[in-house]
Design a protein around this motif. Structure first.
Motif, mmCIF file in Angstrom:
data_model
loop_
_atom_site.group_PDB
_atom_site.id
_atom_site.type_symbol
_atom_site.label_atom_id
_atom_site.label_comp_id
_atom_site.label_asym_id
_atom_site.label_seq_id
_atom_site.Cartn_x
_atom_site.Cartn_y
_atom_site.Cartn_z
ATOM 1 N N VAL A 59 -15.025 5.354 5.776
ATOM 2 C CA VAL A 59 -14.470 4.153 5.166
ATOM 3 C C VAL A 59 -14.749 4.246 3.673
ATOM 4 N N GLY A 104 -11.398 0.843 2.325
ATOM 5 C CA GLY A 104 -11.288 -0.158 3.379
ATOM 6 C C GLY A 104 -9.864 -0.502 3.761
ATOM 7 N N LEU A 134 -9.024 0.470 7.501
ATOM 8 C CA LEU A 134 -9.712 -0.380 8.464
ATOM 9 C C LEU A 134 -9.185 -1.805 8.428
ATOM 10 N N GLY A 185 -17.144 -4.732 15.631
ATOM 11 C CA GLY A 185 -17.657 -3.969 14.507
ATOM 12 C C GLY A 185 -16.953 -2.642 14.369
ATOM 13 N N VAL A 186 -17.433 -1.862 13.409
ATOM 14 C CA VAL A 186 -16.901 -0.535 13.113
ATOM 15 C C VAL A 186 -18.077 0.417 12.973
ATOM 16 N N CYS A 190 -18.669 4.302 11.554
ATOM 17 C CA CYS A 190 -18.073 5.436 10.845
ATOM 18 C C CYS A 190 -19.106 6.548 10.718
ATOM 19 N N THR A 200 -19.913 5.971 5.218
ATOM 20 C CA THR A 200 -19.441 4.902 4.349
ATOM 21 C C THR A 200 -19.468 5.451 2.930
ATOM 22 N N TRP A 257 -15.054 -0.873 -0.026
ATOM 23 C CA TRP A 257 -14.499 -1.392 1.218
ATOM 24 C C TRP A 257 -15.051 -2.750 1.604
ATOM 25 N N ARG A 258 -16.166 -3.152 1.005
ATOM 26 C CA ARG A 258 -16.886 -4.327 1.505
ATOM 27 C C ARG A 258 -16.067 -5.619 1.432
ATOM 28 N N VAL A 316 -13.041 -5.388 4.487
ATOM 29 C CA VAL A 316 -13.302 -5.262 5.920
ATOM 30 C C VAL A 316 -14.080 -6.486 6.387
ATOM 31 N N VAL A 360 -19.791 -3.232 9.552
ATOM 32 C CA VAL A 360 -19.551 -1.792 9.458
ATOM 33 C C VAL A 360 -20.886 -1.066 9.366
ATOM 34 N N SER A 361 -21.058 -0.044 10.187
ATOM 35 C CA SER A 361 -22.258 0.799 10.137
ATOM 36 C C SER A 361 -21.822 2.250 10.049
#
Length: 217
Positions: A154, A157, A160, A176-177, A179, A182, A187-188, A191, A195-196
């Motif tokens: 990601v 973003g 996603l 959640g996502v 990946c 990151t 992307w924050r 999305v 996200v992790s």
């Protein structure tokens, strides 16, 4: 030439800035070198991860670490995000004890419907507009389930956000996502679900012919 990258793990010694051709990340207890690729503006670079170019040993280690994270979400269905998320999603689904996973697609089959698709763009494929589809036959597998998205990287973003919008059209909100990487923090704001990543990488700026991280982006 990047064919030698993603094939084996690196020494556990840390690399320090400025960087020349690589950035070192941690995958679980091991270190992996990622090649640095200059962006078209010539002033910035990103570290590159192509999981479909990786050796099976490196790929298995990335999937193992992603699976550890995925299990924390207690997913009932794993959804693979194209393109390279489809390389990782089957292994994550297996590790979660699932019999299958659900792939999304950018290649339209004749029975796909426009009302189950969204436009899709990618930072790595500029000017190559595509659409993202869910095979309508797979929709019953997702309804009223804890859906976890799996992707490779990601960055902005955009991909996603499109994936989440596509599922939202069918009243499905992912839990959640997960990946592999990151990349930057851009992307924050796009999305809307947690996200992790197995590891993270910053944006790099040119400094006297080398690259230094810019953690503000």
């Amino acid at each position: 030439m990047t064919t030698t990258f993603w094939q084996e793990f690196a020494p556990n010694a840390e690399l320090s800035a400025p960087y020349t051709d690589r950035y070192r990340v941690r995958v679980g207890a091991r270190s992996l070198d990622l090649p640095l690729r200059a962006l078209p503006d010539g002033k910035h670079a990103v570290s590159s991860l192509l999981v479909n170019h990786a050796s099976f040993g490196v790929l298995d280690a990335i999937v193992e670490d992603m699976s550890r994270i995925a299990l924390e979400f207690a997913p009932e269905v794993i959804v693979g995000v194209p393109t390279l998320g489809l390389t990782l999603a089957p292994g994550v689904a297996r590790a979660c004890g699932h019999a299958r996973y659900v792939p999304l697609s950018t290649s339209r089959k004749f029975w796909y419907r426009d009302d189950v698709s969204v436009p899709l763009t990618s930072i790595t494929s500029p000017g190559n507009a595509k659409s993202l589809y869910l095979d309508p036959n797979l929709l019953p597998l997702l309804q009223e389930k804890r859906v976890l998205l799996v992707d490779d990287v990601v960055s902005t973003g955009t991909s996603l956000a499109a994936t989440i919008a596509l599922l939202g059209m069918m009243k499905i909100e992912p839990v959640g996502v997960v990946c592999a990487m990151t990349q930057t923090n851009r992307w924050r704001d796009r999305v809307s679900v947690p996200v992790s990543g197995s590891f993270s990488s910053p944006l790099f700026v040119r400094d006297a012919g080398q690259w230094v991280p810019d953690f503000t982006c």
